[in-house]
Design an enzyme around this catalytic site. Structure first.
Site, PDB file in Angstrom:
ATOM      1  N   ARG A  19       0.875  -1.187   0.000  1.00 46.66           N
ATOM      2  CA  ARG A  19       0.000   0.000   0.000  1.00 46.66           C
ATOM      3  C   ARG A  19       0.902   1.224   0.000  1.00 46.66           C
ATOM      4  O   ARG A  19       1.698   1.419   0.916  1.00 46.66           O
ATOM      5  CB  ARG A  19      -0.904  -0.012   1.238  1.00 46.66           C
ATOM      6  CG  ARG A  19      -1.741   1.265   1.452  1.00 46.66           C
ATOM      7  CD  ARG A  19      -2.750   1.468   0.341  1.00 46.66           C
ATOM      8  NE  ARG A  19      -3.800   2.400   0.690  1.00 46.66           N
ATOM      9  CZ  ARG A  19      -3.725   3.733   0.592  1.00 46.66           C
ATOM     10  NH1 ARG A  19      -2.593   4.295   0.170  1.00 46.66           N
ATOM     11  NH2 ARG A  19      -4.757   4.482   0.902  1.00 46.66           N
ATOM     12  N   ARG A  64      -1.482  -5.608   4.324  1.00 43.77           N
ATOM     13  CA  ARG A  64      -0.623  -5.017   3.300  1.00 43.77           C
ATOM     14  C   ARG A  64       0.525  -4.285   3.986  1.00 43.77           C
ATOM     15  O   ARG A  64       0.373  -3.778   5.095  1.00 43.77           O
ATOM     16  CB  ARG A  64      -1.415  -4.040   2.418  1.00 43.77           C
ATOM     17  CG  ARG A  64      -2.602  -4.649   1.705  1.00 43.77           C
ATOM     18  CD  ARG A  64      -3.406  -3.594   0.968  1.00 43.77           C
ATOM     19  NE  ARG A  64      -3.905  -2.556   1.862  1.00 43.77           N
ATOM     20  CZ  ARG A  64      -4.733  -1.577   1.499  1.00 43.77           C
ATOM     21  NH1 ARG A  64      -5.144  -1.496   0.250  1.00 43.77           N
ATOM     22  NH2 ARG A  64      -5.140  -0.683   2.379  1.00 43.77           N
ATOM     23  N   ASP A  95      -3.870   8.741  -1.231  1.00 46.16           N
ATOM     24  CA  ASP A  95      -5.144   8.034  -1.357  1.00 46.16           C
ATOM     25  C   ASP A  95      -5.643   8.261  -2.777  1.00 46.16           C
ATOM     26  O   ASP A  95      -5.934   9.410  -3.167  1.00 46.16           O
ATOM     27  CB  ASP A  95      -6.154   8.587  -0.343  1.00 46.16           C
ATOM     28  CG  ASP A  95      -7.059   7.506   0.226  1.00 46.16           C
ATOM     29  OD1 ASP A  95      -6.973   6.365  -0.243  1.00 46.16           O
ATOM     30  OD2 ASP A  95      -7.859   7.823   1.124  1.00 46.16           O
ATOM     31  N   GLU A 120     -11.281   5.702  -5.534  1.00 44.02           N
ATOM     32  CA  GLU A 120     -11.718   4.324  -5.338  1.00 44.02           C
ATOM     33  C   GLU A 120     -12.355   3.759  -6.603  1.00 44.02           C
ATOM     34  O   GLU A 120     -13.194   4.414  -7.235  1.00 44.02           O
ATOM     35  CB  GLU A 120     -12.729   4.248  -4.195  1.00 44.02           C
ATOM     36  CG  GLU A 120     -12.148   4.559  -2.835  1.00 44.02           C
ATOM     37  CD  GLU A 120     -11.185   3.494  -2.374  1.00 44.02           C
ATOM     38  OE1 GLU A 120     -11.556   2.301  -2.390  1.00 44.02           O
ATOM     39  OE2 GLU A 120     -10.051   3.852  -1.997  1.00 44.02           O
TER      40      GLU A 120
END
Length: 270
Positions: free
Chosen positions: A131, A179, A136, A139
């Site tokens: 990750r 992760r 971010d 999505e």
């Protein structure tokens, strides 16, 4: 009667043998040891060198040359102290991928003596999910949720940038999804690039906004400057109306709230 092949003075010999078998005090035995033999370096230096070399080689192998097959095998002592090197075998989303650990790189034979598997069956349970720390990405559509704008753009860019390439991941911790959270670097045109920073520059990710668990590796100010620059130049996801902009963190919060709120026709709740 004297038996053949025996001495005539058998009794005397027996008494002499008995006396020679009497226990000797430990201190007398110690004093009788030739310590001069052990003072000679030629007698103990080779043994010391061999032992030291074996122990050092074992430590180097365990720390730097032993291949790590998965996230659960990454030792906690590695976090914030070590990095891992390997080839990206798949990209799952705009901010995560799978890495096949190749310790030692080409010096250890990877790429010319040892091959990285390419088929899915051969890679199963043999890669480390990574990750990317500090960012971010929008999505994608999964778990019945709709995709965010620019999610496919972020995934396509990350795939073209690192898929099949060798990367170095500076690792920080293991997250709740098993992760490894890491700052990821890749060499492009002989220059080492921070993958997360490059995504922020292109407006394909925002800074990680969660109140807990954020990892920036000391690069928070640099990441913030890159995000502000992309926002000012309306790059990527910042190209629309900012009053209608929804960050990946806001999107996930909204989805979680909608899924936890009972619907009017839900008969399972009073």
């Amino acid at each position: 009667m004297i038996w053949p092949f025996t001495s005539a003075s058998g009794k005397g010999d027996k008494s002499e043998n008995d006396s020679s078998r009497q226990p000797v005090p430990w201190s007398d035995s110690l004093n009788g040891t030739d310590w001069q033999h052990y003072k000679d370096p030629r007698n103990w230096v080779p043994t010391l060198l061999v032992t030291t070399t074996v122990l050092a080689s074992l430590k180097i192998y365990r720390s730097y040359l032993r291949r790590i097959p998965g996230a659960i095998h990454v030792q906690p002592s590695f976090f914030r102290k070590r990095s891992i090197f390997g080839r990206v075998t798949s990209v799952g989303d705009g901010d995560n991928f799978h890495l096949y650990h190749t310790p030692g790189g080409r010096l250890a034979g990877w790429g010319w003596l040892r091959r990285v598997p390419t088929k899915k069956p051969a890679l199963k349970n043999r890669t480390i999910p990574i990750r990317i720390a500090g960012i971010d990405a929008p999505e994608g559509a999964h778990f019945g949720r709709p995709a965010q704008p620019f999610s496919t753009d972020a995934l396509a860019w990350l795939s073209s940038y690192i898929l099949g390439r060798r990367v170095r991941a500076k690792i920080y911790k293991r997250d709740q999804y098993d992760r490894i959270v890491a700052t990821v670097f890749v060499r492009r045109f002989f220059i080492r690039r921070d993958v997360g920073l490059e995504m922020l520059k292109r407006g394909l990710a925002t800074m990680y906004e969660a109140k807990t668990g954020a990892e920036f590796g000391g690069l928070e100010e640099r990441y913030k400057a890159a995000e502000n620059k992309a926002k000012a130049k309306k790059r990527g996801m910042w190209g629309g109306q900012l009053e209608h902009f929804e960050s990946p963190r806001e999107y996930k919060t909204r989805m979680n709230l909608e899924e936890s709120t009972p619907k009017p026709n839900d008969t399972t709740n009073p």
